[in-house]
Design an enzyme around this catalytic site. Structure first.
Site, PDB file in Angstrom:
ATOM      1  N   ASP A  67       0.839  -1.188   0.000  1.00 31.30           N
ATOM      2  CA  ASP A  67       0.000   0.000   0.000  1.00 31.30           C
ATOM      3  C   ASP A  67       0.883   1.250   0.000  1.00 31.30           C
ATOM      4  O   ASP A  67       1.841   1.330   0.794  1.00 31.30           O
ATOM      5  CB  ASP A  67      -0.918   0.011   1.222  1.00 31.30           C
ATOM      6  N   ASP A 106      -1.417   9.723 -10.392  1.00 29.75           N
ATOM      7  CA  ASP A 106      -1.259   8.697 -11.426  1.00 29.75           C
ATOM      8  C   ASP A 106       0.208   8.455 -11.752  1.00 29.75           C
ATOM      9  O   ASP A 106       0.633   7.314 -11.971  1.00 29.75           O
ATOM     10  CB  ASP A 106      -2.016   9.115 -12.686  1.00 29.75           C
ATOM     11  N   GLU A 137      -4.515   2.516  -4.575  1.00 29.43           N
ATOM     12  CA  GLU A 137      -3.070   2.585  -4.391  1.00 29.43           C
ATOM     13  C   GLU A 137      -2.506   1.289  -3.839  1.00 29.43           C
ATOM     14  O   GLU A 137      -1.388   1.261  -3.307  1.00 29.43           O
ATOM     15  CB  GLU A 137      -2.716   3.744  -3.448  1.00 29.43           C
ATOM     16  N   ASN A 154      -3.009  13.025  -3.711  1.00 33.56           N
ATOM     17  CA  ASN A 154      -4.085  13.415  -4.621  1.00 33.56           C
ATOM     18  C   ASN A 154      -4.705  14.739  -4.222  1.00 33.56           C
ATOM     19  O   ASN A 154      -4.967  15.611  -5.065  1.00 33.56           O
ATOM     20  CB  ASN A 154      -5.160  12.324  -4.658  1.00 33.56           C
TER      21      ASN A 154
END
Length: 490
Positions: A368, A385, A411, A376
């Site tokens: 993770d 991204d 993620e 973000n």
């Protein structure tokens, strides 16, 4: 950075004025060429507007290239050189027309042939830059259309020209070469528009220019076959002028800075428009055969059969490519290129059955990205991204031989390590963690971010139990402060 943006804003109005100024000059020259054709002015005066556009085109391509400085200059500089030769050939042709009758091939024809070679080279460079790997599906599509267009060119242009017994062989070869060379440019234009790469004004201007050039040359050749004389209509010159003008506009447009960049979004592989175009191309061979039969001039059976056979094989290759693409899309994550969750779970189940049957254990890592939501929220989804793609590349680059790497969602990533021991898996998990944390990730062109991951690891032979235990180990790693790997104890 801010200074560059201000400078760009200052230059933009000037660039727009140059672009629209050239459009005004182009339209004025086209109107003048059409108007002068109905007057008693000398030939050199009548043809002067056309020559202005022809000479200005390579100059403007060079000006646009120097002004906007695209990342890769080669294609545009070669295109400018090609258009310079085209202008020289036009000048030599005007000189020949002014003197009177001439017999092909002339020195102008040699110059035009070199122009075609350079123009083809420039477009090939554009294709290569926009679609690394040559984008095979679009290449097959272009070949299907090219085969159909080649049949039409042979039946209605090349064959009538070569069958004229009054022309010397050199003249026949010269006149037949132009339709073939134009067809080559058309194939490349189709390949350019069907392939991957950024869309925008530059692409559409360039394609429109090539299509108009092909259409004007085609009309010129058809009129020559029908009338038996070289066509020099003013409206035909106007079409050529429009083609040259659009080419210059493409180079003057600031979009050439990103023209040869490959887009992150793939071109639709089987859009309705593309399928309609391919259907028309495939049906062209039997249609031409029927037309010639109704005219009482049956088409050569070997030619018709060969055309149909080639297009049939190309369509089969295209279908095989579509099936392969669809299978690949079903198992590949679009953003990272890793296995999808469903494909990974299927692989995990198969490997667990194999491990249980053969008496060894499979290893699983669940990974993770730490604090990804913060990235973000702070820097935007494009930066997120980029980080996901970079993390995926580092996972794939540091995976063991035989490992399977997938994106499990958001993620979260997973790695399957077949036939492994807890000790080996623990070392593998730590290697993955340090590989990600070892270097910052470029979130955009001007920003580097430190990125870390938490890793949960487990071994076993039951897929559901493996996922549960590895997920619990991941939770433990995150609860202990993140940026660490935890090996499940059972």
């Amino acid at each position: 950075m801010q200074g560059d943006e201000v400078s760009h804003r200052r230059r933009s109005p000037t660039g727009v004025r140059v672009l629209y100024g050239w459009l005004v000059v182009l339209v004025a020259c086209m109107v003048a060429r059409l108007w002068l054709s109905g007057t008693d002015q000398p030939y050199l005066v009548v043809i002067a507007p056309y020559m202005i556009v022809s000479i200005a085109t390579p100059i403007l391509i060079l000006v646009g290239t120097i002004r906007h400085r695209p990342p890769h200059l080669a294609g545009w500089l070669i295109l400018a050189a090609a258009q310079l030769l085209y202008a020289v050939g036009d000048g030599m042709s005007v000189f020949d027309d002014w003197l009177g009758d001439y017999l092909e091939p002339t020195p102008a024809d040699v110059v035009y042939f070199v122009y075609y070679a350079l123009a083809v080279t420039a477009i090939l460079i554009f294709i290569r830059r926009r679609a690394p790997g040559w984008d095979l599906p679009s290449g097959v599509d272009a070949l299907i259309v090219a085969c159909s267009a080649g049949l039409l060119t042979w039946v209605y242009l090349v064959n009538p020209l070569t069958s004229d017994s009054e022309l010397p062989l050199a003249a026949k070869l010269t006149e037949s070469a132009y339709p073939v060379l134009d067809l080559m440019l058309l194939i490349l234009a189709i390949r350019l528009v069907m392939g991957a790469g950024t869309r925008g004004p530059v692409l559409y201007l360039l394609i429109s220019s090539l299509i108009l050039m092909f259409g004007a040359d085609l009309l010129y050749a058809v009129l020559g076959v029908v009338t038996g004389e070289a066509a020099s209509a003013a409206w035909l010159d106007a079409v050529w002028m429009a083609s040259l003008g659009l080419l210059a506009m493409a180079a003057l447009h600031p979009g050439i800075r990103t023209f040869d960049q490959r887009t992150a979004t793939a071109v639709p592989d089987a859009s309705p428009g593309r399928l309609v175009l391919l259907a028309i191309a495939v049906l062209m061979a039997p249609a031409v055969q029927m037309i010639e039969h109704l005219r009482g001039e049956d088409l050569s059976v070997p030619l018709a059969s060969a055309s149909c056979a080639i297009m049939f094989l190309l369509v089969l290759a295209r279908m095989a490519g579509l099936i392969t693409t669809q299978r690949q899309a079903a198992v590949t994550d679009g953003l990272t290129g890793l296995r999808t969750r469903r494909a990974f779970e299927e692989t995990l189940a198969v490997e667990c059955r194999r491990a249980s049957r053969n008496g060894y254990e499979a290893g699983l890592l669940i990974i993770d990205v730490d604090h990804f939501k913060r990235v973000n929220d702070t820097y935007g989804h494009p930066a997120g991204d980029r980080i996901l793609r970079e993390v995926a590349d580092r996972l794939a680059g540091n995976a063991r031989a035989g490992s399977v790497v997938g994106r499990y969602g958001g993620e979260e990533f997973v790695v399957l390590a077949p036939h492994t021991s807890p000790a080996a898996l623990r070392a593998f998990a730590e290697r993955i963690r340090t590989a990600v944390a070892g270097l910052p990730v470029r979130a955009d062109d001007d920003m580097l971010l430190a990125v870390t991951v938490s890793v949960g690891a487990a071994t076993g032979t039951d897929p559901e139990e493996l996922l549960r235990v590895a997920d619990a180990a991941l939770y433990e790693a995150k609860a202990a402060g993140r940026n660490r790997s935890v090996m499940a104890t059972s």
